[in-house]
Design a protein around this motif. Structure first.
Motif, short mmCIF file in Angstrom:
data_model
loop_
_atom_site.label_atom_id
_atom_site.label_comp_id
_atom_site.label_asym_id
_atom_site.label_seq_id
_atom_site.Cartn_x
_atom_site.Cartn_y
_atom_site.Cartn_z
N ASP A 203 0.93 -1.10 0.15
CA ASP A 203 -0.02 -0.04 -0.03
C ASP A 203 0.91 1.23 0.05
OD1 ASP A 203 -1.56 2.06 0.65
OD2 ASP A 203 -3.02 0.73 1.60
N ASN A 204 0.64 1.97 -1.24
CA ASN A 204 1.60 3.09 -1.04
C ASN A 204 0.76 4.62 -0.78
OD1 ASN A 204 0.06 3.62 -3.37
ND2 ASN A 204 1.57 3.60 -4.90
N ILE A 205 -0.51 4.33 -0.41
CA ILE A 205 -1.38 5.36 0.08
C ILE A 205 -1.14 5.68 1.74
CG2 ILE A 205 -3.55 6.68 0.13
CD1 ILE A 205 -1.97 6.48 -2.50
N VAL A 206 -1.60 4.53 2.38
CA VAL A 206 -1.35 4.33 3.90
C VAL A 206 -0.45 2.97 3.97
CG1 VAL A 206 -2.79 4.04 6.00
CG2 VAL A 206 -3.67 5.21 4.12
N PRO A 207 0.68 3.25 4.33
CA PRO A 207 1.84 2.20 4.44
C PRO A 207 1.27 1.43 5.53
CG PRO A 207 2.81 4.50 4.42
CD PRO A 207 1.31 4.54 4.51
N ILE A 208 1.52 0.01 5.47
CA ILE A 208 1.38 -1.21 6.22
C ILE A 208 1.87 -0.75 7.70
CG2 ILE A 208 3.39 -2.44 6.03
CD1 ILE A 208 1.49 -4.86 5.95
N GLU A 209 2.60 0.03 7.94
CA GLU A 209 3.13 0.29 9.44
C GLU A 209 1.95 0.71 10.25
OE1 GLU A 209 6.47 -0.25 7.16
OE2 GLU A 209 4.95 0.98 6.69
N HIS A 210 0.88 1.53 9.56
CA HIS A 210 -0.21 2.08 10.14
C HIS A 210 -1.30 1.14 10.69
CE1 HIS A 210 -0.25 6.64 9.22
NE2 HIS A 210 0.60 6.16 8.13
N GLY A 211 -1.37 0.04 9.79
CA GLY A 211 -2.11 -1.30 10.09
C GLY A 211 -1.41 -1.76 11.37
N ILE A 212 -0.09 -2.05 11.26
CA ILE A 212 0.44 -2.75 12.35
C ILE A 212 0.37 -1.99 13.83
CG2 ILE A 212 2.79 -3.39 13.04
CD1 ILE A 212 3.60 -4.19 10.34
N SER A 213 0.59 -0.84 13.49
CA SER A 213 0.15 0.13 14.88
C SER A 213 -1.01 0.02 15.44
CB SER A 213 0.43 1.50 14.63
OG SER A 213 1.95 1.87 14.23
N LEU A 214 -2.18 -0.29 14.77
CA LEU A 214 -3.47 -0.42 15.13
C LEU A 214 -3.53 -1.73 15.90
CD1 LEU A 214 -5.59 1.16 12.16
CD2 LEU A 214 -5.18 2.22 14.41
N PHE A 215 -2.91 -2.79 15.03
CA PHE A 215 -3.17 -4.25 15.74
C PHE A 215 -2.17 -4.22 17.06
CE2 PHE A 215 -0.95 -8.26 15.91
CZ PHE A 215 -2.36 -9.16 16.21
N GLU A 216 -1.43 -3.60 17.01
CA GLU A 216 -0.64 -3.89 18.20
C GLU A 216 -0.93 -3.00 19.41
OE1 GLU A 216 3.31 -2.23 17.40
OE2 GLU A 216 4.15 -4.37 16.58
N ALA A 217 -1.77 -1.99 19.31
CA ALA A 217 -2.49 -1.36 20.20
C ALA A 217 -3.68 -2.05 20.82
CB ALA A 217 -2.92 0.02 19.82
N ALA A 218 -4.42 -2.83 19.77
CA ALA A 218 -5.65 -3.49 20.20
C ALA A 218 -5.50 -4.41 21.32
CB ALA A 218 -6.41 -3.91 18.94
N GLY A 219 -6.69 -4.81 21.98
CA GLY A 219 -6.67 -5.90 22.78
C GLY A 219 -7.17 -7.11 22.20
N ASN A 220 -7.28 -8.00 22.77
CA ASN A 220 -7.74 -9.53 22.23
C ASN A 220 -9.18 -9.61 22.50
OD1 ASN A 220 -5.45 -10.57 21.08
ND2 ASN A 220 -4.75 -11.20 23.35
N PRO A 221 -10.06 -10.21 21.40
CA PRO A 221 -9.48 -10.70 20.35
C PRO A 221 -9.24 -10.14 19.26
CG PRO A 221 -11.97 -11.08 20.52
CD PRO A 221 -11.31 -10.50 21.72
N ARG A 222 -7.98 -10.39 18.45
CA ARG A 222 -7.73 -9.47 17.57
C ARG A 222 -6.99 -10.35 16.39
NH1 ARG A 222 -2.20 -6.64 19.87
NH2 ARG A 222 -1.28 -8.55 20.81
N SER A 223 -6.91 -9.73 15.20
CA SER A 223 -6.35 -10.84 14.05
C SER A 223 -5.69 -9.71 13.24
CB SER A 223 -7.48 -11.56 13.44
OG SER A 223 -8.03 -12.39 14.13
#
Length: 258
Positions: A203-223
């Motif tokens: 993704d060259n509009i919203v880099p994947i690091e954004h998604g990783i940050s959201l995932f890492e911040a979230a509690g379980n259950p998460r995927s």
């Protein structure tokens, strides 16, 4: 999967009294659950990924509503008045309409800035039991910078932005507000609902690091699922089919039948 699905044009009114137009995708039988979809910045409800995702989810037995924000597509209003808070409010009003026709949304799907919006909207809707983000940003600084770099300044604090071949006028204050908006990692952290983050490595509009940050911040259950080979807008039908099948399978254990 079911072969027969239906699409119905619908209209609801937002908090500003503007008529917003949407399309409801439905399977032939009673839906397993209903889903509300939030589209990307400046995208109308008929962007191919939204249409294809609605079709695919209906075939999988789900209902899905997509709609035009004010000033886009068939909806009333002026898109120049767009703000993140107004986007959240419009999603809440869409959910109210769905509840009124016995299709209260059990899940939210948000694409790009729509993904950030569903993270903020989900806690406001008692019916929502799961959230999915597609190519969502963890903050709006990148969007503000992207728009700032492509803005043409007019008179009286107005800037013109060319997006997708169409020119929009916004105030310079709008660009500043985007930069100042809180990080959406906090929205993910306090979500309190199952979260599926989907993002393309390329993704060259919203880099994947954004998604990783959201995932890492979230509690379980998460995927977290990498949409390898896809682009920001999921332009290929195969990518949408793959995404829809994953969403349908992931959502099913968390949602109650509508």
């Amino acid at each position: 999967m079911n072969s027969k699905t239906y699409r119905e044009s619908i209209v609801f009114t937002n908090s500003q009294g503007e008529r917003l137009v949407g399309v409801l995708h439905r399977p032939a039988e009673t839906p397993k659950a209903s889903i509300l979809y939030a589209t990307c910045f400046s995208c109308d409800k008929d962007i191919p990924v939204a249409v294809r995702l609605g079709n695919a989810l209906a075939k999988a037995g789900f209902a899905m509503l997509r709609f035009d924000l004010p000033g886009l597509g068939e909806s009333e209003g002026d898109f120049a008045n767009f703000s993140f808070n107004s986007l959240v409010d419009d999603l809440v009003q869409a959910a109210v309409w769905m509840e009124g026709v016995n299709l209260a949304p059990r899940a939210l799907i948000g694409h790009s800035i729509g993904g950030a919006a569903v993270l903020a909207t989900a806690p406001l809707l008692a019916s929502v039991e799961a959230v999915v983000t597609l190519a969502a940003p963890s903050n709006l600084e990148h969007l503000a910078q992207l728009l700032h770099n492509n803005a043409t300044r007019k008179d009286d604090g107005v800037v013109a932005l060319s997006i997708g071949g169409r020119e929009y006028h916004f105030t310079t204050r709008f660009l500043e507000e985007l930069k100042q908006h809180p990080s959406f990692t906090e929205s993910a952290r306090v979500l309190g609902k199952p979260l599926l983050v989907m993002h393309a490595p390329g993704d060259n509009i919203v880099p994947i690091e954004h998604g990783i940050s959201l995932f890492e911040a979230a509690g379980n259950p998460r995927s977290f699922i990498c949409l390898d080979g896809a682009d920001h807008l999921l332009r290929r039908q195969a990518d949408v089919n793959y995404t829809a099948s994953l969403i349908a399978d992931w959502v099913a254990p968390y949602v109650r039948t509508s």
